[in-house]
Design an enzyme around this catalytic site. Structure first.
Site, PDB file in Angstrom:
ATOM      1  CG  ASP A  22       8.149  -1.214 -13.165  1.00  0.00           C
ATOM      2  OD1 ASP A  22       8.560  -0.597 -12.067  1.00  0.00           O
ATOM      3  OD2 ASP A  22       6.964  -1.580 -13.251  1.00  0.00           O
ATOM      4  CG  ASP A  51      10.452  -0.493  -8.398  1.00  0.00           C
ATOM      5  OD1 ASP A  51      10.005   0.181  -7.499  1.00  0.00           O
ATOM      6  OD2 ASP A  51       9.687  -0.714  -9.450  1.00  0.00           O
ATOM      7  CG  ASP A 100       4.484  -1.761  -6.140  1.00  0.00           C
ATOM      8  OD1 ASP A 100       4.191  -2.949  -5.629  1.00  0.00           O
ATOM      9  OD2 ASP A 100       4.381  -0.815  -5.766  1.00  0.00           O
TER      10      ASP A 100
END
Lengths: 182, 182
Positions: free
Chosen positions: B137, B6, B8
């Protein structure tokens, strides 16, 4: 059914859009009529001395957003969803991505609506996207893994030499898609 | 191994970048220190009367490109590839996509290099991307299908309540990634 649908040459009429802008910008230069297009990439069929100009035309601001929807594509996508299928729009960005990526989002929003923006997937490698079928005009769709999908060709003049794959257009897609795989 | 990473909060330091710009633009307004962040979306932890301002800050030109790489991420990605793994960067665009999508491409080009741009995949639904692991996250990564990947959490203050998943950061990623799944 999970249906992946390519964008350029399947939803957005890349070839017609390119030819229109090309003839408008460079009326004195040679051009390839749509029915005589034989290479997947437009630039490969133009004389080498025009390559840079062809690439510039495609990378210019407004090019991707200016493309017309291929007739029948909006209805086809709407109907696929109404029939209960999961549909994703799977497209690659060109190397000169600056205008291309945002305009692909804008194009989807403008021609298909906000809800479809969530269904847009941008990836150079389409083999990593899982689905039952991928509707794509590219003769061979390769990548780093063996895909889960069957590649169904979206019929275009430049992919007619491919004979071993099923092919469809937005007039006959239902009968092709829902017939048994070749 | 096919590793999906991922962007961000994993590669690009979204939270630190947001806080820095927020405090610069609105020094008189309240803010949440990084270690006290408890919600996945920044906007959800700010007072309702600041929601629009938070969203505007994130959607503004330059925000995504301004984010700093999370320490160790560039080395980690380089090493993954050197070890022979296939790595793709899998990210979603925000609803206000206009600046976000192109800046994600620019960010990857700037911090990781041109070759990595080809490995960028933008998709709202990550479950349709096939891989062995997804390093993300977000506490729960959901979508339309059961993913092929194991979700490994990239450790962040706002996902600490999740206990049933493996978690890593760019200091310990190798020992976590190559240990047996929990």
């Amino acid at each position: 059914m999970k249906i992946l649908v390519d964008m350029d040459g399947v939803l957005a009429d890349f070839d017609a859009g390119f030819l229109k802008i090309w003839q408008m910008l460079y009326p004195e230069k040679s051009f390839i009529p749509l029915e005589l297009r034989t290479t997947f990439y437009v630039v490969d069929q133009y004389p080498a001395e025009l390559s840079d100009l062809v690439r510039q035309t495609i990378a210019a601001p407004g090019f991707f957003l200016s493309l017309e929807p291929i007739m029948g594509c909006v209805n086809a996508l709407t109907e696929m969803r109404q029939l209960g299928h999961e549909v994703f729009i799977c497209t690659s960005a060109i190397t000169f991505f600056r205008n291309c990526v945002v305009e692909k989002y804008e194009w989807v929003e403008q021609h298909l609506g906000k809800e479809w923006v969530k269904k847009l997937v941008i990836s150079k490698d389409k083999t990593i996207i899982s689905g039952d079928v991928l509707i794509d005009d590219r003769p061979i769709v390769a990548g780093c893994v063996t895909p889960t999908w069957e590649h169904i060709l979206y019929d275009q003049p430049y992919n007619r030499e491919v004979s071993e794959k099923r092919r469809l257009n937005w007039m006959n897609w239902k009968s092709v898609l829902f017939s048994a795989a070749a």
